[in-house]
Design a protein around this motif. Structure first.
Motif, PDB file in Angstrom:
ATOM      1  N   ILE A 107       0.862  -1.192   0.000  1.00 25.63           N
ATOM      2  CA  ILE A 107       0.000   0.000   0.000  1.00 25.63           C
ATOM      3  C   ILE A 107       0.892   1.233   0.000  1.00 25.63           C
ATOM      4  O   ILE A 107       1.621   1.482   0.961  1.00 25.63           O
ATOM      5  N   ILE A 126       8.957   6.025  -2.140  1.00 26.68           N
ATOM      6  CA  ILE A 126      10.167   5.220  -2.330  1.00 26.68           C
ATOM      7  C   ILE A 126      10.088   3.912  -1.548  1.00 26.68           C
ATOM      8  O   ILE A 126      10.553   2.861  -2.014  1.00 26.68           O
ATOM      9  N   PHE A 139      -1.065  -0.878  -4.428  1.00 29.50           N
ATOM     10  CA  PHE A 139      -2.198   0.047  -4.364  1.00 29.50           C
ATOM     11  C   PHE A 139      -1.682   1.464  -4.101  1.00 29.50           C
ATOM     12  O   PHE A 139      -0.870   1.666  -3.202  1.00 29.50           O
ATOM     13  N   GLU A 140      -2.183   2.405  -4.849  1.00 27.25           N
ATOM     14  CA  GLU A 140      -1.805   3.811  -4.629  1.00 27.25           C
ATOM     15  C   GLU A 140      -3.053   4.659  -4.782  1.00 27.25           C
ATOM     16  O   GLU A 140      -3.746   4.572  -5.791  1.00 27.25           O
ATOM     17  N   GLN A 196      -3.298   7.883  -5.209  1.00 29.01           N
ATOM     18  CA  GLN A 196      -3.216   8.955  -6.205  1.00 29.01           C
ATOM     19  C   GLN A 196      -3.202   8.347  -7.617  1.00 29.01           C
ATOM     20  O   GLN A 196      -2.951   7.163  -7.799  1.00 29.01           O
ATOM     21  N   PRO A 234      12.741  18.795  -5.371  1.00 25.79           N
ATOM     22  CA  PRO A 234      13.934  18.235  -5.986  1.00 25.79           C
ATOM     23  C   PRO A 234      14.707  17.485  -4.901  1.00 25.79           C
ATOM     24  O   PRO A 234      14.871  18.007  -3.813  1.00 25.79           O
ATOM     25  N   THR A 261      13.592  19.652   6.862  1.00 24.69           N
ATOM     26  CA  THR A 261      12.328  20.370   6.628  1.00 24.69           C
ATOM     27  C   THR A 261      11.364  20.243   7.815  1.00 24.69           C
ATOM     28  O   THR A 261      10.339  19.579   7.745  1.00 24.69           O
ATOM     29  N   THR A 289      -6.379   3.928  -6.373  1.00 21.55           N
ATOM     30  CA  THR A 289      -7.092   2.956  -5.538  1.00 21.55           C
ATOM     31  C   THR A 289      -6.715   3.185  -4.083  1.00 21.55           C
ATOM     32  O   THR A 289      -5.597   2.865  -3.658  1.00 21.55           O
ATOM     33  N   SER A 290      -7.623   3.759  -3.337  1.00 18.19           N
ATOM     34  CA  SER A 290      -7.334   4.095  -1.946  1.00 18.19           C
ATOM     35  C   SER A 290      -7.769   2.954  -1.042  1.00 18.19           C
ATOM     36  O   SER A 290      -8.889   2.468  -1.141  1.00 18.19           O
ATOM     37  N   ILE A 291      -6.880   2.543  -0.175  1.00 20.18           N
ATOM     38  CA  ILE A 291      -7.222   1.499   0.798  1.00 20.18           C
ATOM     39  C   ILE A 291      -7.885   2.168   1.997  1.00 20.18           C
ATOM     40  O   ILE A 291      -7.395   3.188   2.493  1.00 20.18           O
ATOM     41  N   VAL A 324      -1.295   8.124   8.352  1.00 20.41           N
ATOM     42  CA  VAL A 324      -2.351   7.609   7.464  1.00 20.41           C
ATOM     43  C   VAL A 324      -2.572   6.118   7.755  1.00 20.41           C
ATOM     44  O   VAL A 324      -3.708   5.648   7.866  1.00 20.41           O
ATOM     45  N   VAL A 346       5.663  23.753  -0.397  1.00 19.41           N
ATOM     46  CA  VAL A 346       6.697  23.944  -1.428  1.00 19.41           C
ATOM     47  C   VAL A 346       6.040  24.685  -2.595  1.00 19.41           C
ATOM     48  O   VAL A 346       4.928  24.329  -3.003  1.00 19.41           O
ATOM     49  N   SER A 383       9.680   6.328   5.271  1.00 17.14           N
ATOM     50  CA  SER A 383      10.861   7.074   5.721  1.00 17.14           C
ATOM     51  C   SER A 383      10.842   7.283   7.234  1.00 17.14           C
ATOM     52  O   SER A 383      11.875   7.511   7.837  1.00 17.14           O
ATOM     53  N   LEU A 392      14.637  10.387   5.177  1.00 17.13           N
ATOM     54  CA  LEU A 392      15.047  10.689   3.801  1.00 17.13           C
ATOM     55  C   LEU A 392      14.670   9.505   2.929  1.00 17.13           C
ATOM     56  O   LEU A 392      14.192   8.478   3.420  1.00 17.13           O
ATOM     57  N   LEU A 393      14.949   9.605   1.641  1.00 12.96           N
ATOM     58  CA  LEU A 393      14.697   8.461   0.749  1.00 12.96           C
ATOM     59  C   LEU A 393      15.432   7.225   1.271  1.00 12.96           C
ATOM     60  O   LEU A 393      14.940   6.107   1.190  1.00 12.96           O
TER      61      LEU A 393
HETATM   62  C1  LIG Z   1      10.580  19.565   0.781  1.00 15.54           C
HETATM   63  C2  LIG Z   1      11.190  18.198   0.898  1.00 15.54           C
HETATM   64  C3  LIG Z   1      12.446  17.969   0.381  1.00 15.54           C
HETATM   65  C4  LIG Z   1      13.036  16.706   0.502  1.00 15.54           C
HETATM   66  N1  LIG Z   1      14.272  16.494  -0.024  1.00 15.54           N
HETATM   67  C5  LIG Z   1      14.828  15.272   0.076  1.00 15.54           C
HETATM   68  C6  LIG Z   1      16.110  15.004  -0.478  1.00 15.54           C
HETATM   69  O1  LIG Z   1      16.750  15.904  -1.060  1.00 15.54           O
HETATM   70  N2  LIG Z   1      16.626  13.749  -0.367  1.00 15.54           N
HETATM   71  C7  LIG Z   1      15.948  12.745   0.274  1.00 15.54           C
HETATM   72  O2  LIG Z   1      16.469  11.636   0.366  1.00 15.54           O
HETATM   73  N3  LIG Z   1      14.730  12.974   0.809  1.00 15.54           N
HETATM   74  C8  LIG Z   1      14.163  14.198   0.736  1.00 15.54           C
HETATM   75  N4  LIG Z   1      12.934  14.422   1.266  1.00 15.54           N
HETATM   76  C9  LIG Z   1      12.266  13.324   1.985  1.00 15.54           C
HETATM   77  C10 LIG Z   1      11.681  12.304   1.030  1.00 15.54           C
HETATM   78  O3  LIG Z   1      10.996  12.962  -0.005  1.00 15.54           O
HETATM   79  C11 LIG Z   1      10.749  11.402   1.820  1.00 15.54           C
HETATM   80  O4  LIG Z   1      11.480  10.845   2.878  1.00 15.54           O
HETATM   81  C12 LIG Z   1      10.209  10.275   0.999  1.00 15.54           C
HETATM   82  O5  LIG Z   1       9.654  10.730  -0.193  1.00 15.54           O
HETATM   83  C13 LIG Z   1       9.151   9.520   1.804  1.00 15.54           C
HETATM   84  O6  LIG Z   1       8.830   8.344   1.111  1.00 15.54           O
HETATM   85  P1  LIG Z   1       7.833   7.275   1.717  1.00 15.54           P
HETATM   86  O7  LIG Z   1       7.796   6.143   0.786  1.00 15.54           O
HETATM   87  O8  LIG Z   1       8.163   6.999   3.136  1.00 15.54           O
HETATM   88  O9  LIG Z   1       6.411   8.005   1.823  1.00 15.54           O
HETATM   89  P2  LIG Z   1       5.514   8.752   0.774  1.00 15.54           P
HETATM   90  O10 LIG Z   1       6.301   9.233  -0.384  1.00 15.54           O
HETATM   91  O11 LIG Z   1       4.740   9.742   1.567  1.00 15.54           O
HETATM   92  O12 LIG Z   1       4.547   7.619   0.210  1.00 15.54           O
HETATM   93  C14 LIG Z   1       3.358   7.229   0.822  1.00 15.54           C
HETATM   94  C15 LIG Z   1       2.389   6.855  -0.289  1.00 15.54           C
HETATM   95  O13 LIG Z   1       1.236   6.221   0.266  1.00 15.54           O
HETATM   96  C16 LIG Z   1       0.114   6.647  -0.493  1.00 15.54           C
HETATM   97  N5  LIG Z   1      -1.105   6.438   0.293  1.00 15.54           N
HETATM   98  C17 LIG Z   1      -1.470   7.100   1.425  1.00 15.54           C
HETATM   99  N6  LIG Z   1      -2.643   6.645   1.855  1.00 15.54           N
HETATM  100  C18 LIG Z   1      -3.018   5.650   1.014  1.00 15.54           C
HETATM  101  C19 LIG Z   1      -4.158   4.802   0.963  1.00 15.54           C
HETATM  102  N7  LIG Z   1      -5.138   4.888   1.883  1.00 15.54           N
HETATM  103  N8  LIG Z   1      -4.255   3.888  -0.045  1.00 15.54           N
HETATM  104  C20 LIG Z   1      -3.262   3.797  -0.977  1.00 15.54           C
HETATM  105  N9  LIG Z   1      -2.161   4.615  -0.980  1.00 15.54           N
HETATM  106  C21 LIG Z   1      -2.042   5.516   0.013  1.00 15.54           C
HETATM  107  C22 LIG Z   1       0.415   8.123  -0.723  1.00 15.54           C
HETATM  108  O14 LIG Z   1      -0.374   8.658  -1.766  1.00 15.54           O
HETATM  109  C23 LIG Z   1       1.894   8.067  -1.070  1.00 15.54           C
HETATM  110  O15 LIG Z   1       2.105   7.857  -2.434  1.00 15.54           O
HETATM  111  C24 LIG Z   1      12.336  15.665   1.159  1.00 15.54           C
HETATM  112  C25 LIG Z   1      11.049  15.886   1.667  1.00 15.54           C
HETATM  113  C26 LIG Z   1      10.476  17.144   1.541  1.00 15.54           C
HETATM  114  C27 LIG Z   1       9.100  17.369   2.108  1.00 15.54           C
END
Ligand SMILES: Cc1cc2nc3c(=O)[nH]c(=O)nc-3n(C[C@H](O)[C@H](O)[C@H](O)COP(=O)(O)OP(=O)(O)OC[C@H]3O[C@@H](n4cnc5c(N)ncnc54)[C@H](O)[C@@H]3O)c2cc1C
Length: 428
Positions: free
Chosen positions: A6, A10, A29-30, A32, A57, A180, A232-234, A267, A293, A395, A403-404
């Protein structure tokens, strides 16, 4: 093995990629309509050309992001070094309507090699900042080897760092780029996490961006996954003795051997069926802050004099309680053949003029404090259970700055629990 993932940030994409490579039957499932990691990127026309930019970026290097860098190599993502120069300034609306960024303080290049105008060296506060930068960089390696177990605020106070250093240099940089988050949350960060990150960010290695943007990363990670359900939202997550069950907003239900929840923690908590009390308690330990942003062309959100612009322009509010980072995108994307300066401002202190806004996004970022560290301990406990079918990654779900890299590491950890690792070691 049937695996449901879900979320397609990243963390979710990495998990899906690892399990698919290991031969699992993967459904993603995503909520968006586009994969989440690239959901905010935009394409727009300027000077008759179509340009695309990631929002936000994102940067990386091998030191602070070793697993992300490895993942990018495994999937063939090309990277390019970026010029890491930073200008630090104070935001001041009182001067004139066009001159809002005043008091240029420092311009730093890679490895904190200083490139300072001689006049600035006469300034006592600049000299104090330079002294404190050197001091912090000298003690950081020791602090990491022998963890000091203080929050950043406690550490800075205990070691008498100057206000000029904290509020004109350190906090603007950490708050508007790396972490941030608000200054209050920086105060609560475990000091060794921030000190360790600063060392890895300022080494000789520099910083990189992906050459073809996040879109390319997402395309490569998702390419071989057969069942990707965008839009597709869970809405519900539960389990029986033999399956983990997910239900969509449209009331469709799916059963899997394992479900990997890769949404944000706040979430994920809302999706759990009431019996998952311990999971809800664990997820409740993670706190998020909003991170606006804006992509725009309003030069008022940058330093007044163009010759003072760096790649990253860190501008403190007049009261030094908050800061924004205006990234000069033409530098970030050197292949853009356009003259108009395009900026991406993270946590803007004032709004750009409406007719100069290209797009705006409201992002969220987890903050790290004693409570989130407690949350990670609870998660480790849950993930050690032998009959576990519901797993969490993201993350927020790994020690360090979110971070990523932490997204990738958290997915690797879950995959390893289920017998899956990097492609050369995997197999289920
Ligand atoms: C301004 C800014 C700058 C950044 N710069 C950097 C950088 O330079 N380098 C770096 O490494 N990191 C950076 N980061 C951090 C990085 O972007 C995040 O750590 C990373 O994108 C988080 O990934 P994630 O997979 O944990 O979560 P997310 O990317 O938040 O993914 C969660 C996903 O779950 C989906 N979702 C939520 N609810 C549901 C549901 N009910 N059903 C289905 N899908 C659902 C969401 O739509 C989303 O796609 C930055 C962050 C910000 C805010």
């Amino acid at each position: 093995m049937r695996v449901g993932v879900i979320g397609t940030g990243i963390a979710g994409l990495t998990a899906a990629w690892l399990f698919q490579r290991a031969g699992a039957e993967v459904t993603v499932f995503e909520k968006q309509l586009r994969p989440g990691m690239d959901a905010h990127s935009i394409e727009f026309e300027i000077e008759g050309m179509a340009v695309r930019t990631d929002v936000p970026p994102r940067m990386f290097n091998d030191s602070l992001w070793p697993n992300l860098a490895r993942l990018y190599r495994e999937i063939g993502v090309q990277s390019e070094s970026i010029e890491p120069s930073k200008s630090f300034a104070r935001f001041d609306l009182s001067g004139s309507s066009t001159s809002i960024a005043e008091s240029l303080l420092l311009r730093l290049g890679a490895s904190y090699q200083l490139n300072l105008a001689p006049r600035l060296l006469l300034n006592a506060s600049t000299r104090q900042i330079l002294k404190d930068i050197k001091r912090m960089m000298a003690v950081a390696p020791v602090a990491i080897l022998h963890p000091i177990r203080l929050t950043m605020g406690e550490y800075l106070r205990a070691n008498d760092y100057s206000d000029s250093f904290i509020f004109q240099f350190l906090y603007p940089a950490l708050s508007s780029t790396v972490c941030t988050c608000s200054y209050e949350s920086l105060d609560d960060y475990p000091a060794e996490i921030l000190l360790g990150a600063m060392l890895k960010l300022t080494g000789s290695e520099g910083l990189y961006r992906t050459r073809y943007g996040t879109q390319d990363v997402v395309r490569r990670l998702i390419a071989r996954i057969d069942d990707v359900r965008l839009g597709t939202s869970i809405s519900n997550l539960g389990q029986t003795r033999t399956e983990a069950l997910v239900t969509t907003d449209a009331c469709e239900s799916f059963g899997f051997d394992h479900v990997i929840v890769a949404t944000q923690a706040n979430v994920a908590r809302l999706l759990l069926e009431p019996s998952l009390v311990r999971e809800a308690a664990m997820l409740g330990q993670f706190r998020y802050e909003n991170v606006p942003v804006v992509v725009h062309t309003d030069q008022r959100l940058n330093l007044h004099r163009r010759q003072d612009w760096s790649h990253f322009n860190l501008i403190s509010s007049a009261d030094h309680r908050t800061a924004m980072c205006t990234i000069w995108m033409n530098r970030f994307c050197p292949d853009w053949q356009i003259k108009t300066p395009i900026f991406q401002t993270i946590m803007p202190i004032v709004r750009p003029l409406p007719d100069q806004v290209i797009c705006a996004a409201n992002l969220q970022r987890p903050v790290v404090d004693q409570q989130s560290i407690r949350g990670l301990e609870l998660m480790d406990g849950l993930h050690s259970e032998s009959d576990r079918r519901i797993w969490f990654c993201g993350s927020y779900a790994s020690p360090g700055i979110p971070l990523l890299e932490s997204g990738v590491v958290s997915s690797l950890k879950v995959a390893e629990k289920l017998g899956v690792g990097w492609p050369d070691k995997c197999g289920i």
